[in-house]
Write a protein that holds these residues in place. Structure first.
Motif, short mmCIF file in Angstrom:
data_model
loop_
_atom_site.label_atom_id
_atom_site.label_comp_id
_atom_site.label_asym_id
_atom_site.label_seq_id
_atom_site.Cartn_x
_atom_site.Cartn_y
_atom_site.Cartn_z
N ARG A 195 2.98 -19.39 -0.35
CA ARG A 195 2.87 -18.66 0.92
C ARG A 195 3.75 -19.35 1.96
O ARG A 195 3.65 -20.56 2.15
N ARG B 77 3.60 -14.94 -6.40
CA ARG B 77 2.73 -15.45 -7.45
C ARG B 77 3.62 -15.90 -8.61
O ARG B 77 4.44 -15.13 -9.10
N PHE C 6 -0.79 -22.83 -3.37
CA PHE C 6 -2.22 -22.67 -3.63
C PHE C 6 -2.44 -22.45 -5.13
O PHE C 6 -1.59 -21.91 -5.83
N GLU C 7 -3.62 -22.87 -5.59
CA GLU C 7 -4.07 -22.53 -6.94
C GLU C 7 -4.59 -21.10 -6.91
O GLU C 7 -5.40 -20.74 -6.05
N GLU C 8 -4.12 -20.29 -7.83
CA GLU C 8 -4.55 -18.90 -7.84
C GLU C 8 -6.04 -18.79 -8.13
O GLU C 8 -6.56 -19.49 -8.99
N SER D 268 -8.81 -19.92 -6.85
CA SER D 268 -9.68 -20.83 -6.11
C SER D 268 -9.23 -21.03 -4.67
O SER D 268 -10.00 -21.50 -3.84
N GLU D 269 -7.98 -20.70 -4.35
CA GLU D 269 -7.42 -20.88 -3.01
C GLU D 269 -7.42 -22.35 -2.59
O GLU D 269 -7.46 -22.66 -1.40
N ASP D 270 -7.37 -23.26 -3.56
CA ASP D 270 -7.24 -24.68 -3.24
C ASP D 270 -5.80 -24.97 -2.84
O ASP D 270 -4.86 -24.60 -3.54
N LEU D 271 -5.62 -25.66 -1.71
CA LEU D 271 -4.29 -26.01 -1.24
C LEU D 271 -3.77 -27.20 -2.04
O LEU D 271 -4.34 -28.29 -1.99
N ARG E 286 -1.77 -10.17 8.38
CA ARG E 286 -1.21 -11.11 7.40
C ARG E 286 -0.04 -11.90 7.95
O ARG E 286 0.28 -12.98 7.46
N GLN F 299 5.15 -14.24 0.38
CA GLN F 299 4.13 -14.62 -0.59
C GLN F 299 4.62 -14.27 -1.99
O GLN F 299 5.23 -13.21 -2.20
#
Length: 357
Positions: A155, A8, A97-99, A101-104, A229, A6
């Protein structure tokens, strides 16, 4: 190389180049008119699946990626060039993913697959673009549009056909080392495996990829032990091989613990095809083996994955990776489930997530 699954990352696409205000100035040419060119488009930010990568470790040392600004327009109707793209090379199986919002945004499953996660800004128009029949000498040009600025989360979910699950010290790494060229760390204490491992297994002239993840304990979904995880790495598997240590206190309780953690994690993992095996059978006598097998069968009837109508639940297999006992039977059962999973995926027209030589 350290395993990192993972990361960022801050990204910014390039601004568009500005348009140019220019007029043709040549000797003996009267009323040359406007000749300002348009600006170039800014570079995109692209995520690309690259062969040979199996971790996101590169993004530990570089977390900022910015595409280049488009070249500004110039006189003599010369348009600016496009800005260079910023390319993030990631291993197969990476999700974007969008940080927050967790939108894929993207799910990259195949080598060479590319997706644009931030488009560059359009270039501005030069003054030649604004020439009309009533405005023969415009003195205006557009600036380029700004790029997109965002933070994304990468991820990694390993692409494997079969996943190994079980309590710590159930013999998962020993099995992986026995059937493939992988060399995971093996020791006589819990949580020897700290990072997922992959191995290519060959059985009866057929191949599949086996994934070993760190062991789970009760309350893993609440963060106990190493947490859950790493279960994301078996989400894409066609089948699970569940190892239960026969030398433990209660085989049924050990099986029940793992099944509850799989159900708590979600993602459909608890309903995947499962091959259950009693590991380390060479370390106990026949009476203990029989007792543990009966305990495990009772737990499987209550906590095992649901079966299709008319199907019969297969009994647990006996396994000793050290002595080589039952290894081929486990691998053949896993291979049959993998082929059945591939057939189901192919029947619905979706791409088959399988390793190829």
């Amino acid at each position: 190389m350290k395993f990192l699954d993972q990361a960022r990352v801050y990204i910014r696409s390039g601004d568009g180049g500005a348009g140019c205000v220019s007029f043709r100035r040549e000797k003996f040419i009267e009323f040359g008119g406007p000749d300002g060119g348009d600006g170039g488009r800014g570079g995109d930010v692209v995520v690309e699946c690259s062969p040979g990568l199996n971790t996101l470790i590169d993004f530990r040392y570089q977390q900022h990626f910015k595409a280049k600004t488009g070249v500004h327009g110039m006189g003599k109707n010369r348009a600016g060039g496009r800005g260079a793209d910023a390319v993030l090379k990631v291993p197969v199986g990476t999700q974007v993913f969008e940080e927050g919002s967790e939108d894929l945004l993207a799910d990259l499953k195949h080598e060479g697959e590319r997706v644009v996660v931030a488009k560059g800004g359009n270039g501005g128009f030069g003054n030649a673009h604004f020439t009309t029949s009533t405005n023969r000498a415009p003195r205006r040009a557009n600036p380029g549009q700004p790029g997109i600025e965002r933070t994304i989360v990468l991820r990694l979910k390993l692409i494997a056909d079969v996943g190994l699950v079980g309590l710590p010290n159930a013999g998962k790494s020993t099995l992986l080392a026995a059937v493939s060229a992988a060399r995971p760390k093996i020791a006589d204490y819990p949580f020897t495996t700290l990072h997922p491992g992959l191995g290519v297994v060959k059985i009866d002239d057929r191949d599949f990829v086996l994934a070993d993840i760190p062991g789970l304990i009760e309350g893993a979904h609440e963060g106990n032990g190493l947490g859950d995880r790493f279960l994301g790495h078996v989400e894409r598997c066609g089948a699970l091989v569940h190892l239960v240590d026969v030398t433990g206190d209660h085989a049924g309780s050990a099986y029940r613990t793992i099944r509850k953690e799989l159900a708590a994690y979600g993602g459909g993992i608890s309903e995947k095809a499962e091959i259950v095996a009693l590991s380390k059978v060479d370390a106990v006598d026949e009476e203990t083996l029989k007792l543990q097998r009966e305990r495990l069968k009772r737990a499987m009837r209550t906590y095992g994955p649901s079966l299709t109508p008319g199907a019969k639940r297969p009994p647990p297999l006996d396994l000793s990776a050290v002595a080589g006992q039952g290894v081929k039977e486990v691998l053949r059962a896993a291979m049959n489930e993998v082929e059945a999973s591939r057939a189901r995926v192919a029947a619905v027209g979706a791409p088959v997530e399988a390793w190829t030589a």
